[in-house]
Write an enzyme that holds these catalytic residues in place. Structure first.
Site, PDB file in Angstrom:
ATOM      1  N   LYS A  57       0.836  -1.210   0.000  1.00 52.63           N
ATOM      2  CA  LYS A  57       0.000   0.000   0.000  1.00 52.63           C
ATOM      3  C   LYS A  57       0.869   1.257   0.000  1.00 52.63           C
ATOM      4  CE  LYS A  57      -2.507  -2.705  -0.503  1.00 52.63           C
ATOM      5  NZ  LYS A  57      -2.502  -4.182  -0.460  1.00 52.63           N
ATOM      6  N   ALA A 188      -3.351 -12.753 -12.897  1.00 55.81           N
ATOM      7  CA  ALA A 188      -4.039 -11.445 -12.814  1.00 55.81           C
ATOM      8  C   ALA A 188      -4.944 -11.446 -11.590  1.00 55.81           C
ATOM      9  CB  ALA A 188      -4.838 -11.187 -14.080  1.00 55.81           C
ATOM     10  N   VAL A 190      -4.987 -10.574  -7.113  1.00 56.32           N
ATOM     11  CA  VAL A 190      -4.854  -9.365  -6.299  1.00 56.32           C
ATOM     12  C   VAL A 190      -3.408  -8.843  -6.313  1.00 56.32           C
ATOM     13  CG1 VAL A 190      -5.529  -8.358  -4.119  1.00 56.32           C
ATOM     14  CG2 VAL A 190      -6.568 -10.472  -4.825  1.00 56.32           C
ATOM     15  N   ILE A 191      -2.446  -9.738  -6.074  1.00 56.99           N
ATOM     16  CA  ILE A 191      -1.053  -9.276  -6.020  1.00 56.99           C
ATOM     17  C   ILE A 191      -0.592  -8.835  -7.414  1.00 56.99           C
ATOM     18  CG2 ILE A 191       1.344  -9.990  -5.607  1.00 56.99           C
ATOM     19  CD1 ILE A 191       0.356 -11.771  -3.364  1.00 56.99           C
ATOM     20  N   ARG A 279      -1.480 -18.263  -2.911  1.00 64.44           N
ATOM     21  CA  ARG A 279      -0.649 -18.622  -1.759  1.00 64.44           C
ATOM     22  C   ARG A 279      -1.203 -19.891  -1.124  1.00 64.44           C
ATOM     23  NH1 ARG A 279       2.671 -14.490  -0.004  1.00 64.44           N
ATOM     24  NH2 ARG A 279       2.549 -15.087   2.192  1.00 64.44           N
ATOM     25  N   ALA A 327      -5.815 -10.198   5.958  1.00 68.16           N
ATOM     26  CA  ALA A 327      -5.312  -9.829   7.275  1.00 68.16           C
ATOM     27  C   ALA A 327      -6.451  -9.647   8.282  1.00 68.16           C
ATOM     28  CB  ALA A 327      -4.499  -8.540   7.160  1.00 68.16           C
ATOM     29  N   HIS A 451     -23.743  15.153   2.035  1.00 69.00           N
ATOM     30  CA  HIS A 451     -23.531  15.691   0.689  1.00 69.00           C
ATOM     31  C   HIS A 451     -22.485  16.788   0.753  1.00 69.00           C
ATOM     32  CE1 HIS A 451     -24.304  17.101  -3.349  1.00 69.00           C
ATOM     33  NE2 HIS A 451     -24.363  18.341  -2.859  1.00 69.00           N
TER      34      HIS A 451
HETATM   35  P1  FAD Z   1       1.254 -14.126   8.259  1.00 74.76           P
HETATM   36  O1  FAD Z   1       1.048 -12.669   8.147  1.00 74.76           O
HETATM   37  O2  FAD Z   1       1.840 -14.826   7.088  1.00 74.76           O
HETATM   38  O3  FAD Z   1       2.159 -14.343   9.546  1.00 74.76           O
HETATM   39  C1  FAD Z   1       2.613 -15.592   9.924  1.00 74.76           C
HETATM   40  C2  FAD Z   1       3.873 -15.421  10.743  1.00 74.76           C
HETATM   41  O4  FAD Z   1       4.228 -16.678  11.300  1.00 74.76           O
HETATM   42  C3  FAD Z   1       5.087 -14.980   9.928  1.00 74.76           C
HETATM   43  O5  FAD Z   1       5.768 -13.946  10.603  1.00 74.76           O
HETATM   44  C4  FAD Z   1       5.958 -16.222   9.845  1.00 74.76           C
HETATM   45  O6  FAD Z   1       7.335 -15.925   9.749  1.00 74.76           O
HETATM   46  C5  FAD Z   1       5.624 -16.876  11.169  1.00 74.76           C
HETATM   47  N1  FAD Z   1       5.856 -18.318  11.210  1.00 74.76           N
HETATM   48  C6  FAD Z   1       5.486 -19.260  10.321  1.00 74.76           C
HETATM   49  N2  FAD Z   1       5.811 -20.502  10.749  1.00 74.76           N
HETATM   50  C7  FAD Z   1       6.412 -20.305  11.960  1.00 74.76           C
HETATM   51  C8  FAD Z   1       6.954 -21.203  12.930  1.00 74.76           C
HETATM   52  N3  FAD Z   1       6.922 -22.521  12.776  1.00 74.76           N
HETATM   53  N4  FAD Z   1       7.504 -20.672  14.048  1.00 74.76           N
HETATM   54  C9  FAD Z   1       7.536 -19.317  14.263  1.00 74.76           C
HETATM   55  N5  FAD Z   1       7.014 -18.433  13.382  1.00 74.76           N
HETATM   56  C10 FAD Z   1       6.448 -18.937  12.248  1.00 74.76           C
HETATM   57  N6  FAD Z   1      -4.486  -8.849   3.084  1.00 74.76           N
HETATM   58  C11 FAD Z   1      -5.353  -7.842   3.331  1.00 74.76           C
HETATM   59  O7  FAD Z   1      -6.303  -8.040   4.085  1.00 74.76           O
HETATM   60  N7  FAD Z   1      -5.196  -6.608   2.759  1.00 74.76           N
HETATM   61  C12 FAD Z   1      -4.175  -6.333   1.917  1.00 74.76           C
HETATM   62  O8  FAD Z   1      -4.069  -5.210   1.419  1.00 74.76           O
HETATM   63  C13 FAD Z   1      -3.252  -7.368   1.631  1.00 74.76           C
HETATM   64  N8  FAD Z   1      -2.207  -7.131   0.808  1.00 74.76           N
HETATM   65  C14 FAD Z   1      -1.300  -8.127   0.590  1.00 74.76           C
HETATM   66  C15 FAD Z   1      -0.238  -7.860  -0.258  1.00 74.76           C
HETATM   67  C16 FAD Z   1       0.696  -8.841  -0.513  1.00 74.76           C
HETATM   68  C17 FAD Z   1       1.850  -8.549  -1.441  1.00 74.76           C
HETATM   69  C18 FAD Z   1       0.578 -10.118   0.133  1.00 74.76           C
HETATM   70  C19 FAD Z   1       1.611 -11.190  -0.093  1.00 74.76           C
HETATM   71  C20 FAD Z   1      -0.475 -10.389   0.972  1.00 74.76           C
HETATM   72  C21 FAD Z   1      -1.436  -9.395   1.205  1.00 74.76           C
HETATM   73  N9  FAD Z   1      -2.533  -9.621   2.025  1.00 74.76           N
HETATM   74  C22 FAD Z   1      -3.438  -8.623   2.252  1.00 74.76           C
HETATM   75  C23 FAD Z   1      -2.740 -10.918   2.708  1.00 74.76           C
HETATM   76  C24 FAD Z   1      -2.256 -10.815   4.152  1.00 74.76           C
HETATM   77  O9  FAD Z   1      -0.901 -10.441   4.161  1.00 74.76           O
HETATM   78  C25 FAD Z   1      -2.435 -12.155   4.834  1.00 74.76           C
HETATM   79  O10 FAD Z   1      -3.781 -12.563   4.735  1.00 74.76           O
HETATM   80  C26 FAD Z   1      -2.071 -12.031   6.308  1.00 74.76           C
HETATM   81  O11 FAD Z   1      -0.739 -11.607   6.475  1.00 74.76           O
HETATM   82  C27 FAD Z   1      -2.267 -13.375   7.006  1.00 74.76           C
HETATM   83  O12 FAD Z   1      -1.987 -13.224   8.353  1.00 74.76           O
HETATM   84  P2  FAD Z   1      -1.464 -14.436   9.248  1.00 74.76           P
HETATM   85  O13 FAD Z   1      -1.220 -13.857  10.583  1.00 74.76           O
HETATM   86  O14 FAD Z   1      -2.385 -15.574   9.095  1.00 74.76           O
HETATM   87  O15 FAD Z   1      -0.084 -14.897   8.579  1.00 74.76           O
HETATM   88  P1  NAD Z   2      -4.969 -14.716  -6.304  1.00 77.05           P
HETATM   89  O1  NAD Z   2      -5.650 -15.966  -5.963  1.00 77.05           O
HETATM   90  O2  NAD Z   2      -5.615 -13.418  -5.950  1.00 77.05           O
HETATM   91  O3  NAD Z   2      -4.686 -14.649  -7.863  1.00 77.05           O
HETATM   92  C1  NAD Z   2      -3.960 -15.642  -8.523  1.00 77.05           C
HETATM   93  C2  NAD Z   2      -4.300 -15.574 -10.002  1.00 77.05           C
HETATM   94  O4  NAD Z   2      -3.379 -16.392 -10.682  1.00 77.05           O
HETATM   95  C3  NAD Z   2      -5.700 -16.115 -10.308  1.00 77.05           C
HETATM   96  O5  NAD Z   2      -6.362 -15.218 -11.160  1.00 77.05           O
HETATM   97  C4  NAD Z   2      -5.420 -17.451 -10.970  1.00 77.05           C
HETATM   98  O6  NAD Z   2      -6.400 -17.807 -11.922  1.00 77.05           O
HETATM   99  C5  NAD Z   2      -4.086 -17.177 -11.629  1.00 77.05           C
HETATM  100  N1  NAD Z   2      -3.275 -18.362 -11.887  1.00 77.05           N
HETATM  101  C6  NAD Z   2      -3.141 -19.475 -11.117  1.00 77.05           C
HETATM  102  N2  NAD Z   2      -2.249 -20.329 -11.690  1.00 77.05           N
HETATM  103  C7  NAD Z   2      -1.808 -19.729 -12.821  1.00 77.05           C
HETATM  104  C8  NAD Z   2      -0.863 -20.078 -13.825  1.00 77.05           C
HETATM  105  N3  NAD Z   2      -0.196 -21.225 -13.765  1.00 77.05           N
HETATM  106  N4  NAD Z   2      -0.651 -19.215 -14.844  1.00 77.05           N
HETATM  107  C9  NAD Z   2      -1.319 -18.028 -14.909  1.00 77.05           C
HETATM  108  N5  NAD Z   2      -2.229 -17.649 -13.987  1.00 77.05           N
HETATM  109  C10 NAD Z   2      -2.457 -18.475 -12.953  1.00 77.05           C
HETATM  110  O7  NAD Z   2      -3.512 -14.832  -5.645  1.00 77.05           O
HETATM  111  P2  NAD Z   2      -2.362 -13.762  -5.407  1.00 77.05           P
HETATM  112  O8  NAD Z   2      -2.552 -12.568  -6.265  1.00 77.05           O
HETATM  113  O9  NAD Z   2      -1.104 -14.517  -5.457  1.00 77.05           O
HETATM  114  O10 NAD Z   2      -2.620 -13.317  -3.926  1.00 77.05           O
HETATM  115  C11 NAD Z   2      -2.682 -14.313  -2.892  1.00 77.05           C
HETATM  116  C12 NAD Z   2      -3.642 -13.898  -1.851  1.00 77.05           C
HETATM  117  O11 NAD Z   2      -3.086 -12.878  -1.039  1.00 77.05           O
HETATM  118  C13 NAD Z   2      -4.938 -13.301  -2.370  1.00 77.05           C
HETATM  119  O12 NAD Z   2      -5.865 -14.259  -2.781  1.00 77.05           O
HETATM  120  C14 NAD Z   2      -5.418 -12.555  -1.177  1.00 77.05           C
HETATM  121  O13 NAD Z   2      -6.039 -13.470  -0.313  1.00 77.05           O
HETATM  122  C15 NAD Z   2      -4.129 -12.056  -0.568  1.00 77.05           C
HETATM  123  N6  NAD Z   2      -3.901 -10.649  -0.973  1.00 77.05           N
HETATM  124  C16 NAD Z   2      -4.840  -9.728  -0.652  1.00 77.05           C
HETATM  125  C17 NAD Z   2      -4.667  -8.424  -1.034  1.00 77.05           C
HETATM  126  C18 NAD Z   2      -5.714  -7.422  -0.693  1.00 77.05           C
HETATM  127  O14 NAD Z   2      -6.534  -7.717   0.161  1.00 77.05           O
HETATM  128  N7  NAD Z   2      -5.730  -6.252  -1.303  1.00 77.05           N
HETATM  129  C19 NAD Z   2      -3.552  -8.046  -1.757  1.00 77.05           C
HETATM  130  C20 NAD Z   2      -2.630  -9.018  -2.092  1.00 77.05           C
HETATM  131  C21 NAD Z   2      -2.813 -10.323  -1.679  1.00 77.05           C
END
Ligand code: FAD
Ligand code: NAD
Length: 474
Positions: A57, A188, A190-191, A279, A327, A451
């Site tokens: 973000k 295509a 979210v990421i 993921r 999250a 408004h």
């Molecule tokens: P995580 O945030 O993955 O945290 C897990 C933690 O556990 C990590 O620190 C890891 O190192 C630790 N861990 C794992 N195994 C062990 C172990 N055995 N011992 C000790 N520690 C361990 N979600 C949104 O809602 N809004 C967004 O805008 C958004 N944007 C995103 C953008 C990107 C690029 C990505 C990759 C994800 C995004 N997400 C977003 C998804 C969001 O990040 C995840 O849904 C969220 O972080 C999940 O939270 P969690 O606590 O389950 O796991």
């Molecule tokens: P995603 O599930 O959002 O999108 C993956 C895309 O890849 C899908 O459209 C799928 O059809 C496509 N795909 C799968 N296999 C493929 C292949 N072999 N070749 C081409 N396309 C393929 O997954 P992501 O973008 O990796 O994000 C993972 C998750 O992280 C999201 O689902 C979401 O839960 C979380 N996230 C959330 C936010 C947010 O809330 N703004 C931002 C980033 C990530």
């Protein structure tokens, strides 16, 4: 052996929130996390704060401002000579925000007396946990309740090996030191859309390869169609129905092969390739053979509707269990589990978890889309209203997109709200509240909205459900 009331493994938004709430409720609580930040030091906050929600973000905001300076400020009569962006400064700003946020969790842990262990946790039998510290030392802890919150990791695809430099996941794509001239994105989703937008706005030629034939299949089709049109205008080249067959790093570029929807074979060269195809739950090395906790067929920790595993006193929350990988969903589960442990009511309604994609325009939704309702045989009526007819959106120079409300045809209960347009990430909250309180579209239509605000689009869409929108012909 040190004994805790509650021991959390993972300090992402699911785990750290669970730990804080458990401590607030009077439990002697500890949290183990193994994440190491960019500075080589342990960092709390998990994927979300370190390499997910927050850094992405920060970059989306920097690049949105730059894009507006280049392309839309002139409509306001604002000009600047030779604007430029310094990528290292932009990345350093992002890193500063991450540090501030992750440090904030450490402060909250201290304030709430949550004991923090920097290392890797492994669940043993009888609710014991082995901690392996980063220096190799080990300690065994035990607890009355254990909460597993180990999150998720990116899925890799065969023939496209990550090298961290040219072929990257979200971590790499958040840290390019210069704008890649050509960027490939696989997926295509979210990421792919968020990170593709970041680098496109800075001048990359971005090609997105999506395996499915439809765009954003999880999003309501009307909303996805509007978003696709806007992304195309921005120059994001999204190729649907494209199956990647392999990628190879050749010198300083990546050669990427794919088959299009008609079966034609193609090769393109890019400077950076982001793989964002989803993921998967992360449980590697977490569960000893005799701990008893079961995984489901998707490799997620199996839980019931209260996030309880099959082992008494062992719970699991966040990305490592079923449900959307978001999250806020994980955090709500963390609070619910802590409250259940305290004997209170704790529940997360997965049907009203809002989704937001922070592209330009933003996309947000809650509840069912039109296709899901039709597939389930639910009779519906819908109302839509465009931001083009909203004064505030015009004043902001962002008069595009729409709000669409889906209500039950007989009861009028709101079943889903779908939006694309300016600041819809904020507008969706009203609709989540409405759905949680089982509101009808009539309820939304009768609520007074300030408004001029963007929220008037929600009001007008609710009026439009019964064909009585005021500021457009019905
Ligand atoms: P995580 O945030 O993955 O945290 C897990 C933690 O556990 C990590 O620190 C890891 O190192 C630790 N861990 C794992 N195994 C062990 C172990 N055995 N011992 C000790 N520690 C361990 N979600 C949104 O809602 N809004 C967004 O805008 C958004 N944007 C995103 C953008 C990107 C690029 C990505 C990759 C994800 C995004 N997400 C977003 C998804 C969001 O990040 C995840 O849904 C969220 O972080 C999940 O939270 P969690 O606590 O389950 O796991
Ligand atoms: P995603 O599930 O959002 O999108 C993956 C895309 O890849 C899908 O459209 C799928 O059809 C496509 N795909 C799968 N296999 C493929 C292949 N072999 N070749 C081409 N396309 C393929 O997954 P992501 O973008 O990796 O994000 C993972 C998750 O992280 C999201 O689902 C979401 O839960 C979380 N996230 C959330 C936010 C947010 O809330 N703004 C931002 C980033 C990530």
């Amino acid at each position: 052996m040190t004994q805790f009331d509650v021991l959390v493994i993972g300090a992402g938004p699911a785990g750290y929130v669970a730990a804080i709430r458990a401590a607030q409720l009077g439990f002697n609580t500890a949290c183990i996390d193994e994440f190491i930040g960019k500075d080589g030091k342990p960092a709390l906050g998990g994927t979300c704060l370190n390499v997910g929600c927050m850094p992405s973000k920060a970059l989306l905001e920097s690049t949105r401002q730059f894009h507006n300076l280049l392309h839309t400020f002139k409509d306001h009569g604002i000009s600047a000579s030779a604007p430029s962006i310094d990528v290292p400064t932009m990345i350093a700003r992002k890193d500063k925000i991450v540090k501030q946020l992750t440090g904030g969790i450490a402060t909250l842990f201290k304030a709430n007396k949550v004991k923090s262990f920097a290392g890797r946790g492994k669940l043993l039998a009888n609710k014991q946990v082995e901690v392996s510290f980063h220096d190799g030392a080990k300690e065994t802890l035990s607890a009355t309740h254990i909460i597993l919150a180990t999150g998720s990791v990116p899925i890799a695809i065969p023939g496209v090996p990550f090298d961290g430099k040219h072929i990257v996941d979200n971590v790499g794509a958040l840290d390019f030191t210069a704008v890649p001239r050509r960027m490939g994105v696989i997926g295509a989703g979210v990421i792919g859309l968020e990170m593709g937008s970041v680098w496109k706005r800075l001048g990359s030629e971005v090609t997105v390869l999506e395996a499915l034939p439809e765009f954003l299949s999880v999003v309501d089709t009307d909303i996805a169609r509007i978003a696709a049109r806007e992304f195309k205008k921005q120059g994001l080249d999204i190729k649907l129905g494209s199956k990647v067959t392999g990628a190879q790093v050749m010198g300083d570029e990546v050669q990427l092969s794919y088959v299009d929807a008609a079966g034609g074979e193609h090769q393109i060269s890019v400077d950076k390739l982001l793989v964002a195809v989803g993921r998967r739950a992360y449980t590697q090395g977490l569960l000893s053979e005799d701990c008893g906790v079961k995984l489901n067929a998707r490799g997620q920790i199996e839980v019931d509707e209260h996030c309880h595993t099959n082992v008494d006193g062992v719970w699991a929350i966040g990305d490592c269990v079923r449900g959307p990988m978001l999250a806020h969903k994980g955090s709500e589960e963390g609070i619910a589990v802590a409250e259940l442990i305290a004997g209170k009511a704790g529940h997360v309604n997965l049907d009203t978890v809002p989704w937001v994609i922070y592209t330009e325009p933003e996309i947000a939704w809650v509840g069912k889309n039109e296709k899901e309702c039709k597939d389930a045989g639910i009779p519906i009526k819908t109302g839509s209203f465009p931001f083009a007819a909203i004064g505030r959106a015009m004043a902001m120079n962002e008069a595009y997109g729409q709000v669409k409300i889906i209500a039950h045809a007989d009861t009028d209960r709101v079943l889903g709200v779908h939006m694309v347009g300016p600041m819809v990430s904020e507008l969706i909250a009203e609709c989540v509240v409405a759905m949680e309180f089982h509101a009808s579209s009539e309820d939304l239509a009768r609520i007074c909205h300030a408004h001029p605000t963007l929220s008037e689009a929600v009001h007008e869409a609710a009026l439009a459900v019964d064909k009585r929108a005021i500021h457009r012909a019905n």
